[in-house]
Write a protein that holds these residues in place. Structure first.
Motif, PDB file in Angstrom:
ATOM      1  N   TYR A   1    -100.106 -19.444  30.316  1.00  0.00           N
ATOM      2  CA  TYR A   1     -99.833 -18.809  31.613  1.00  0.00           C
ATOM      3  C   TYR A   1     -98.642 -17.878  31.474  1.00  0.00           C
ATOM      4  O   TYR A   1     -97.704 -18.184  30.732  1.00  0.00           O
ATOM      5  CB  TYR A   1     -99.520 -19.865  32.685  1.00  0.00           C
ATOM      6  N   ILE A   2     -98.661 -16.753  32.190  1.00  0.00           N
ATOM      7  CA  ILE A   2     -97.470 -15.911  32.215  1.00  0.00           C
ATOM      8  C   ILE A   2     -96.389 -16.666  32.979  1.00  0.00           C
ATOM      9  O   ILE A   2     -96.672 -17.592  33.731  1.00  0.00           O
ATOM     10  CB  ILE A   2     -97.753 -14.514  32.819  1.00  0.00           C
ATOM     11  N   LYS A   3     -95.154 -16.264  32.774  1.00  0.00           N
ATOM     12  CA  LYS A   3     -94.019 -17.006  33.335  1.00  0.00           C
ATOM     13  C   LYS A   3     -93.690 -16.529  34.749  1.00  0.00           C
ATOM     14  O   LYS A   3     -92.937 -15.581  34.948  1.00  0.00           O
ATOM     15  CB  LYS A   3     -92.789 -16.853  32.439  1.00  0.00           C
TER      16      LYS A   3
ATOM     17  N   ASN B   1     -93.285  -7.584  27.138  1.00  0.00           N
ATOM     18  CA  ASN B   1     -91.970  -8.153  26.815  1.00  0.00           C
ATOM     19  C   ASN B   1     -91.998  -9.672  26.961  1.00  0.00           C
ATOM     20  O   ASN B   1     -91.469 -10.404  26.121  1.00  0.00           O
ATOM     21  CB  ASN B   1     -90.898  -7.527  27.712  1.00  0.00           C
ATOM     22  N   GLN B   2     -92.638 -10.152  28.015  1.00  0.00           N
ATOM     23  CA  GLN B   2     -92.721 -11.594  28.238  1.00  0.00           C
ATOM     24  C   GLN B   2     -93.562 -12.281  27.150  1.00  0.00           C
ATOM     25  O   GLN B   2     -93.201 -13.346  26.662  1.00  0.00           O
ATOM     26  CB  GLN B   2     -93.328 -11.856  29.628  1.00  0.00           C
ATOM     27  N   ILE B   3     -94.662 -11.647  26.777  1.00  0.00           N
ATOM     28  CA  ILE B   3     -95.529 -12.208  25.728  1.00  0.00           C
ATOM     29  C   ILE B   3     -94.735 -12.341  24.427  1.00  0.00           C
ATOM     30  O   ILE B   3     -94.793 -13.379  23.753  1.00  0.00           O
ATOM     31  CB  ILE B   3     -96.788 -11.334  25.525  1.00  0.00           C
ATOM     32  N   ASN B   4     -93.971 -11.303  24.088  1.00  0.00           N
ATOM     33  CA  ASN B   4     -93.183 -11.334  22.848  1.00  0.00           C
ATOM     34  C   ASN B   4     -92.012 -12.296  22.934  1.00  0.00           C
ATOM     35  O   ASN B   4     -91.753 -13.058  22.001  1.00  0.00           O
ATOM     36  CB  ASN B   4     -92.679  -9.928  22.509  1.00  0.00           C
ATOM     37  N   THR B   5     -91.292 -12.296  24.052  1.00  0.00           N
ATOM     38  CA  THR B   5     -90.118 -13.156  24.211  1.00  0.00           C
ATOM     39  C   THR B   5     -90.485 -14.634  24.129  1.00  0.00           C
ATOM     40  O   THR B   5     -89.791 -15.418  23.472  1.00  0.00           O
ATOM     41  CB  THR B   5     -89.425 -12.873  25.563  1.00  0.00           C
ATOM     42  N   TYR B   6     -91.575 -15.010  24.807  1.00  0.00           N
ATOM     43  CA  TYR B   6     -91.961 -16.427  24.862  1.00  0.00           C
ATOM     44  C   TYR B   6     -93.056 -16.782  23.854  1.00  0.00           C
ATOM     45  O   TYR B   6     -93.553 -17.898  23.858  1.00  0.00           O
ATOM     46  CB  TYR B   6     -92.413 -16.794  26.281  1.00  0.00           C
ATOM     47  N   ASN B   7     -93.455 -15.801  23.012  1.00  0.00           N
ATOM     48  CA  ASN B   7     -94.509 -16.019  22.025  1.00  0.00           C
ATOM     49  C   ASN B   7     -95.771 -16.615  22.686  1.00  0.00           C
ATOM     50  O   ASN B   7     -96.299 -17.635  22.228  1.00  0.00           O
ATOM     51  CB  ASN B   7     -93.998 -16.909  20.890  1.00  0.00           C
ATOM     52  N   LEU B   8     -96.204 -15.978  23.768  1.00  0.00           N
ATOM     53  CA  LEU B   8     -97.341 -16.489  24.527  1.00  0.00           C
ATOM     54  C   LEU B   8     -98.660 -16.197  23.817  1.00  0.00           C
ATOM     55  O   LEU B   8     -98.857 -15.127  23.256  1.00  0.00           O
ATOM     56  CB  LEU B   8     -97.364 -15.862  25.931  1.00  0.00           C
TER      57      LEU B   8
ATOM     58  N   LEU C   1     -81.173 -10.550  42.256  1.00  0.00           N
ATOM     59  CA  LEU C   1     -81.868 -11.612  41.525  1.00  0.00           C
ATOM     60  C   LEU C   1     -81.272 -11.787  40.134  1.00  0.00           C
ATOM     61  O   LEU C   1     -80.697 -10.857  39.566  1.00  0.00           O
ATOM     62  CB  LEU C   1     -83.354 -11.273  41.372  1.00  0.00           C
ATOM     63  N   LYS C   2     -81.469 -12.971  39.576  1.00  0.00           N
ATOM     64  CA  LYS C   2     -81.132 -13.193  38.174  1.00  0.00           C
ATOM     65  C   LYS C   2     -82.213 -12.499  37.341  1.00  0.00           C
ATOM     66  O   LYS C   2     -83.355 -12.365  37.772  1.00  0.00           O
ATOM     67  CB  LYS C   2     -81.122 -14.686  37.862  1.00  0.00           C
ATOM     68  N   GLU C   3     -81.849 -12.079  36.162  1.00  0.00           N
ATOM     69  CA  GLU C   3     -82.797 -11.382  35.271  1.00  0.00           C
ATOM     70  C   GLU C   3     -84.073 -12.203  35.071  1.00  0.00           C
ATOM     71  O   GLU C   3     -85.176 -11.660  35.072  1.00  0.00           O
ATOM     72  CB  GLU C   3     -82.121 -11.112  33.924  1.00  0.00           C
ATOM     73  N   SER C   4     -83.930 -13.509  34.928  1.00  0.00           N
ATOM     74  CA  SER C   4     -85.083 -14.386  34.681  1.00  0.00           C
ATOM     75  C   SER C   4     -86.014 -14.510  35.890  1.00  0.00           C
ATOM     76  O   SER C   4     -87.138 -14.970  35.760  1.00  0.00           O
ATOM     77  CB  SER C   4     -84.602 -15.778  34.275  1.00  0.00           C
TER      78      SER C   4
END
Length: 193
Positions: A119-121, A107-114, A37-40
């Protein structure tokens, strides 16, 4: 494919269903799949495996639905069971999750400034299907076309069952009645084959 049954629901909507939906991932296949898979894309598939959520359920999880301290996620949008007579009524499920997934969520919350209401990504259903198909082919997984995004849910339940987790606890976690679980999900001998 010859393993697909097509039909029309009573409300006129067309549908297709895999006839053989018993295929699950084995641990070595899962690792190869993740590495392809791609990292994303990885977060989506890890989230699905660890929670056992359906892709539609995962797409409706907001940051505020995640209790980081107690390592839990609340699935507020879930599949309705047959016989529910309350229109659009679904039963929420609270799922305990791993420390690794909590780390990925932070990590997702910080990366995307949620924010809490975001919604989570998670990949959309069509994007998840396409990403999975390509990664399975890159991973050279035999009979890759027998696996689907829903196979991840089945894999999660069967892995837990093979580790000795009680069927009643699993039926609650996955939102099944016990008959559905035994009929369609539980293959406790999967790792003996």
């Amino acid at each position: 494919y010859s393993d697909i049954k097509r039909g029309i629901k009573s409300n006129g909507i067309k549908y297709s269903v895999r006839i053989n939906r018993d295929r699950i991932f084995y641990p070595n296949e899962w690792k190869r799949f993740l590495n392809s898979l791609k990292e994303s894309q990885m977060f989506t598939f890890k989230f699905l495996l660890i929670t056992g959520a359906r892709i539609n359920e995962a797409n409706h999880v907001k940051v505020e639905d995640i209790d980081i301290l107690n390592q839990r996620v609340v699935l507020k949008v879930t599949k309705r069971r047959h016989g529910d007579n309350i229109k659009n009524k679904s039963k929420t499920r609270t799922i305990r999750i791993s420390k690794d997934l909590i780390k990925d969520i932070k990590n997702q919350i910080n990366t995307y400034n949620l924010k809490p209401e975001d919604y989570i990504k998670i990949l959309s259903q069509p994007a998840a299907h396409l990403a999975m198909k390509k990664a399975l082919q890159r991973a050279k997984i035999k009979d890759w076309n027998m696996l689907s995004v829903h196979s991840i849910r089945k894999t999660s339940e069967n892995w837990a069952l093979s580790l000795g987790i009680d069927s009643m606890r699993l039926s609650t976690r996955f939102g099944h009645n016990i008959i559905t679980q035994y009929k369609n999900y539980s293959q406790s001998d999967a790792f003996n084959i």
